[in-house]
Scaffold this motif. Sequence first.
Motif, PDB file in Angstrom:
ATOM      1  N   GLU A  61       0.826  -1.200   0.000  1.00  7.31           N
ATOM      2  CA  GLU A  61       0.000   0.000   0.000  1.00  7.31           C
ATOM      3  C   GLU A  61       0.870   1.263   0.000  1.00  7.31           C
ATOM      4  OE1 GLU A  61      -3.152   0.323  -0.457  1.00  7.31           O
ATOM      5  OE2 GLU A  61      -3.552  -1.830  -0.508  1.00  7.31           O
ATOM      6  N   LEU A  62       1.978   1.224   0.741  1.00  8.69           N
ATOM      7  CA  LEU A  62       2.884   2.376   0.758  1.00  8.69           C
ATOM      8  C   LEU A  62       3.473   2.630  -0.627  1.00  8.69           C
ATOM      9  CD1 LEU A  62       4.949   2.097   4.071  1.00  8.69           C
ATOM     10  CD2 LEU A  62       3.317   3.880   3.450  1.00  8.69           C
ATOM     11  N   ILE A  63       3.934   1.556  -1.266  1.00  9.54           N
ATOM     12  CA  ILE A  63       4.521   1.709  -2.600  1.00  9.54           C
ATOM     13  C   ILE A  63       3.455   2.147  -3.598  1.00  9.54           C
ATOM     14  CG2 ILE A  63       5.716   0.533  -4.484  1.00  9.54           C
ATOM     15  CD1 ILE A  63       6.921  -1.360  -2.389  1.00  9.54           C
ATOM     16  N   ALA A  64       2.259   1.563  -3.481  1.00  8.89           N
ATOM     17  CA  ALA A  64       1.171   1.917  -4.403  1.00  8.89           C
ATOM     18  C   ALA A  64       0.792   3.389  -4.277  1.00  8.89           C
ATOM     19  CB  ALA A  64      -0.043   1.028  -4.141  1.00  8.89           C
ATOM     20  N   SER A  65       0.828   3.916  -3.059  1.00  9.15           N
ATOM     21  CA  SER A  65       0.448   5.308  -2.843  1.00  9.15           C
ATOM     22  C   SER A  65       1.529   6.278  -3.315  1.00  9.15           C
ATOM     23  CB  SER A  65       0.139   5.552  -1.363  1.00  9.15           C
ATOM     24  OG  SER A  65       1.299   5.358  -0.565  1.00  9.15           O
ATOM     25  N   ASP A  66       2.792   5.825  -3.317  1.00  4.87           N
ATOM     26  CA  ASP A  66       3.893   6.675  -3.771  1.00  4.87           C
ATOM     27  C   ASP A  66       5.007   5.785  -4.339  1.00  4.87           C
ATOM     28  OD1 ASP A  66       5.735   8.623  -4.299  1.00  4.87           O
ATOM     29  OD2 ASP A  66       6.188   9.087  -2.202  1.00  4.87           O
ATOM     30  N   PRO A  67       4.869   5.353  -5.613  1.00  6.56           N
ATOM     31  CA  PRO A  67       5.872   4.449  -6.210  1.00  6.56           C
ATOM     32  C   PRO A  67       7.272   5.035  -6.273  1.00  6.56           C
ATOM     33  CG  PRO A  67       3.852   4.498  -7.519  1.00  6.56           C
ATOM     34  CD  PRO A  67       3.748   5.612  -6.518  1.00  6.56           C
ATOM     35  N   ASN A  68       7.389   6.366  -6.150  1.00  3.29           N
ATOM     36  CA  ASN A  68       8.708   6.994  -6.251  1.00  3.29           C
ATOM     37  C   ASN A  68       9.635   6.624  -5.094  1.00  3.29           C
ATOM     38  OD1 ASN A  68       7.957   8.295  -8.641  1.00  3.29           O
ATOM     39  ND2 ASN A  68       7.181  10.076  -7.545  1.00  3.29           N
ATOM     40  N   LEU A  98       7.402   7.034 -11.361  1.00  7.09           N
ATOM     41  CA  LEU A  98       6.529   5.910 -11.671  1.00  7.09           C
ATOM     42  C   LEU A  98       5.100   6.166 -11.208  1.00  7.09           C
ATOM     43  CD1 LEU A  98       8.833   2.917 -10.640  1.00  7.09           C
ATOM     44  CD2 LEU A  98       8.723   4.135 -12.817  1.00  7.09           C
ATOM     45  N   VAL A  99       4.165   5.527 -11.904  1.00  4.26           N
ATOM     46  CA  VAL A  99       2.760   5.582 -11.502  1.00  4.26           C
ATOM     47  C   VAL A  99       2.254   4.160 -11.369  1.00  4.26           C
ATOM     48  CG1 VAL A  99       2.314   7.817 -12.580  1.00  4.26           C
ATOM     49  CG2 VAL A  99       2.012   5.735 -13.919  1.00  4.26           C
ATOM     50  N   LEU A 100       1.240   3.995 -10.525  1.00  2.00           N
ATOM     51  CA  LEU A 100       0.648   2.677 -10.307  1.00  2.00           C
ATOM     52  C   LEU A 100      -0.302   2.335 -11.435  1.00  2.00           C
ATOM     53  CD1 LEU A 100       0.140   0.240  -8.347  1.00  2.00           C
ATOM     54  CD2 LEU A 100      -1.787   1.580  -7.450  1.00  2.00           C
ATOM     55  N   ARG A 101      -0.134   1.157 -12.023  1.00  5.69           N
ATOM     56  CA  ARG A 101      -1.075   0.670 -13.018  1.00  5.69           C
ATOM     57  C   ARG A 101      -2.021  -0.372 -12.443  1.00  5.69           C
ATOM     58  NH1 ARG A 101      -0.602   2.152 -18.313  1.00  5.69           N
ATOM     59  NH2 ARG A 101      -2.712   1.302 -18.234  1.00  5.69           N
ATOM     60  N   ASP A 102      -1.514  -1.174 -11.513  1.00  7.33           N
ATOM     61  CA  ASP A 102      -2.372  -2.208 -10.921  1.00  7.33           C
ATOM     62  C   ASP A 102      -1.658  -2.805  -9.710  1.00  7.33           C
ATOM     63  OD1 ASP A 102      -4.546  -3.816 -10.582  1.00  7.33           O
ATOM     64  OD2 ASP A 102      -4.345  -4.897 -12.480  1.00  7.33           O
ATOM     65  N   LYS A 103      -2.444  -3.386  -8.819  1.00  4.51           N
ATOM     66  CA  LYS A 103      -1.874  -4.137  -7.691  1.00  4.51           C
ATOM     67  C   LYS A 103      -2.668  -5.419  -7.505  1.00  4.51           C
ATOM     68  CE  LYS A 103      -4.393  -1.345  -4.263  1.00  4.51           C
ATOM     69  NZ  LYS A 103      -4.243  -0.488  -3.069  1.00  4.51           N
ATOM     70  N   GLU A 104      -1.991  -6.410  -6.960  1.00  2.94           N
ATOM     71  CA  GLU A 104      -2.577  -7.743  -6.839  1.00  2.94           C
ATOM     72  C   GLU A 104      -3.184  -8.161  -8.181  1.00  2.94           C
ATOM     73  OE1 GLU A 104      -2.494  -9.924  -4.304  1.00  2.94           O
ATOM     74  OE2 GLU A 104      -1.227  -8.549  -3.180  1.00  2.94           O
ATOM     75  N   ARG A 105      -2.395  -8.002  -9.234  1.00  3.25           N
ATOM     76  CA  ARG A 105      -2.860  -8.266 -10.603  1.00  3.25           C
ATOM     77  C   ARG A 105      -2.887  -9.767 -10.866  1.00  3.25           C
ATOM     78  NH1 ARG A 105      -2.665  -4.718 -15.077  1.00  3.25           N
ATOM     79  NH2 ARG A 105      -2.369  -5.650 -17.139  1.00  3.25           N
ATOM     80  N   THR A 106      -4.043 -10.291 -11.190  1.00  2.00           N
ATOM     81  CA  THR A 106      -4.204 -11.722 -11.410  1.00  2.00           C
ATOM     82  C   THR A 106      -3.423 -12.171 -12.639  1.00  2.00           C
ATOM     83  OG1 THR A 106      -6.418 -11.675 -10.435  1.00  2.00           O
ATOM     84  CG2 THR A 106      -5.870 -13.567 -11.800  1.00  2.00           C
ATOM     85  N   GLN A 107      -2.654 -13.238 -12.461  1.00  3.48           N
ATOM     86  CA  GLN A 107      -1.884 -13.823 -13.546  1.00  3.48           C
ATOM     87  C   GLN A 107      -2.484 -15.179 -13.910  1.00  3.48           C
ATOM     88  OE1 GLN A 107       0.958 -12.070 -14.855  1.00  3.48           O
ATOM     89  NE2 GLN A 107      -0.043 -10.522 -13.589  1.00  3.48           N
ATOM     90  N   PRO A 108      -2.667 -15.451 -15.202  1.00  3.66           N
ATOM     91  CA  PRO A 108      -3.253 -16.733 -15.609  1.00  3.66           C
ATOM     92  C   PRO A 108      -2.470 -17.923 -15.058  1.00  3.66           C
ATOM     93  CG  PRO A 108      -3.109 -15.224 -17.469  1.00  3.66           C
ATOM     94  CD  PRO A 108      -2.345 -14.591 -16.347  1.00  3.66           C
ATOM     95  N   ARG A 109      -3.113 -18.682 -14.202  1.00 10.90           N
ATOM     96  CA  ARG A 109      -2.531 -19.916 -13.634  1.00 10.90           C
ATOM     97  C   ARG A 109      -1.222 -19.663 -12.890  1.00 10.90           C
ATOM     98  NH1 ARG A 109      -3.968 -20.630 -18.705  1.00 10.90           N
ATOM     99  NH2 ARG A 109      -1.816 -20.560 -19.418  1.00 10.90           N
ATOM    100  N   ALA A 110      -1.068 -18.438 -12.359  1.00 16.74           N
ATOM    101  CA  ALA A 110       0.225 -18.148 -11.721  1.00 16.74           C
ATOM    102  C   ALA A 110       0.108 -17.192 -10.539  1.00 16.74           C
ATOM    103  CB  ALA A 110       1.189 -17.588 -12.761  1.00 16.74           C
ATOM    104  N   GLY A 111      -1.033 -17.099  -9.901  1.00 14.02           N
ATOM    105  CA  GLY A 111      -1.134 -16.260  -8.716  1.00 14.02           C
ATOM    106  C   GLY A 111      -1.381 -14.800  -9.048  1.00 14.02           C
ATOM    107  N   ARG A 112      -0.862 -13.907  -8.197  1.00 13.51           N
ATOM    108  CA  ARG A 112      -1.088 -12.472  -8.351  1.00 13.51           C
ATOM    109  C   ARG A 112       0.227 -11.700  -8.303  1.00 13.51           C
ATOM    110  NH1 ARG A 112      -6.437 -10.854  -7.377  1.00 13.51           N
ATOM    111  NH2 ARG A 112      -7.812 -12.543  -6.705  1.00 13.51           N
ATOM    112  N   LEU A 113       0.367 -10.765  -9.212  1.00 16.44           N
ATOM    113  CA  LEU A 113       1.516  -9.861  -9.223  1.00 16.44           C
ATOM    114  C   LEU A 113       1.277  -8.767  -8.190  1.00 16.44           C
ATOM    115  CD1 LEU A 113       4.103  -8.574 -10.458  1.00 16.44           C
ATOM    116  CD2 LEU A 113       2.608  -7.511 -12.176  1.00 16.44           C
ATOM    117  N   ASP A 114       2.234  -8.550  -7.297  1.00 19.42           N
ATOM    118  CA  ASP A 114       2.049  -7.566  -6.227  1.00 19.42           C
ATOM    119  C   ASP A 114       1.725  -6.186  -6.774  1.00 19.42           C
ATOM    120  OD1 ASP A 114       2.454  -9.451  -4.294  1.00 19.42           O
ATOM    121  OD2 ASP A 114       4.548  -8.929  -3.919  1.00 19.42           O
TER     122      ASP A 114
END
Length: 288
Positions: A24-31, A38-54
């Motif tokens: 959440e800290l990184i998402a609120s300020d990726p710099n 940097l800007v946030l594009r997504d968090k907990e991004r679902t990956q096909p058959r591979a969990g979630r990208l932070d």
Amino acid sequence: MNFAKAERISLKLHPELNERWVQELIASDPNILGLGALVLRDKERTQPRAGRLDLLLQHAETKRRYEVEVQLGPTDETHIIRTIEYWDIERKRYPQYEHCAVLVAEDITSRFLNVVSLFNGAIPLIALQMQALKVGDHTTLVFTKVMDEMSRGLVDEDEDAEATPADRSYWEKQGTKVTVQLADQLLSMVREIDASLELKYNKFYIGLWRSGQPFNFVIFRPKKKHIRVEIRLPRTEEVDAKVEQSGIEVLDYDETYQSYRLSVVADDLVKHRDLLMELLRAAYQGRM
């Protein structure tokens, strides 16, 4: 000025602060990662058959994306595998972007740093060591880059006696004298930036030479009806717009060498001289 000693704390063992808090800290300020604007594009991004990208981050101006995986405590095999796997999935799903894997952990041991470094060069990979520090009633995070991605050199910038030399007549036979003469005109333009530059003829391109060394912030490839000019510049929306609006034919953007590849004819050197000079000057300054 009062001095307050910082106390390092372990997030993995902390009763309240956890991985979600870090995300959440990184998402609120990726710099805070220290990787640029940097800007946030997504968090907990679902990956096909591979969990979630932070976290999926993107540079504010370029099309470069960062696949970030966070782990509390020391990194391990599964952390490395997840980071690379998510990077690979994202780059295949969205090939129009550049992608870089980012591994974040509280402790990146020398053993795993050696393992990760084996991938570097083949995979754009950054390793950040994260420290949680308590100063009085406040907690802060410090990110230290312990391994940067291997930077790619300019086209044949390490060229020496092993390079395959050519001469002017070779290129005149490959293209025409007219398009080779366009390289002369372009040389005159870059000499307005640096009078010491010379053309260096090689079998695959015509580069630039300065003080006996390659200086290839731009290279030329004469063709039958035009000359291909490859200007090494980071891709930005601003440059994209300027080039597209000018009317110069854009062949593509070479992600490998970070170069705009333009198809240039004689008229372009007159009609669009100011823009070409602007791009050449920016590429030269980026090399300095």
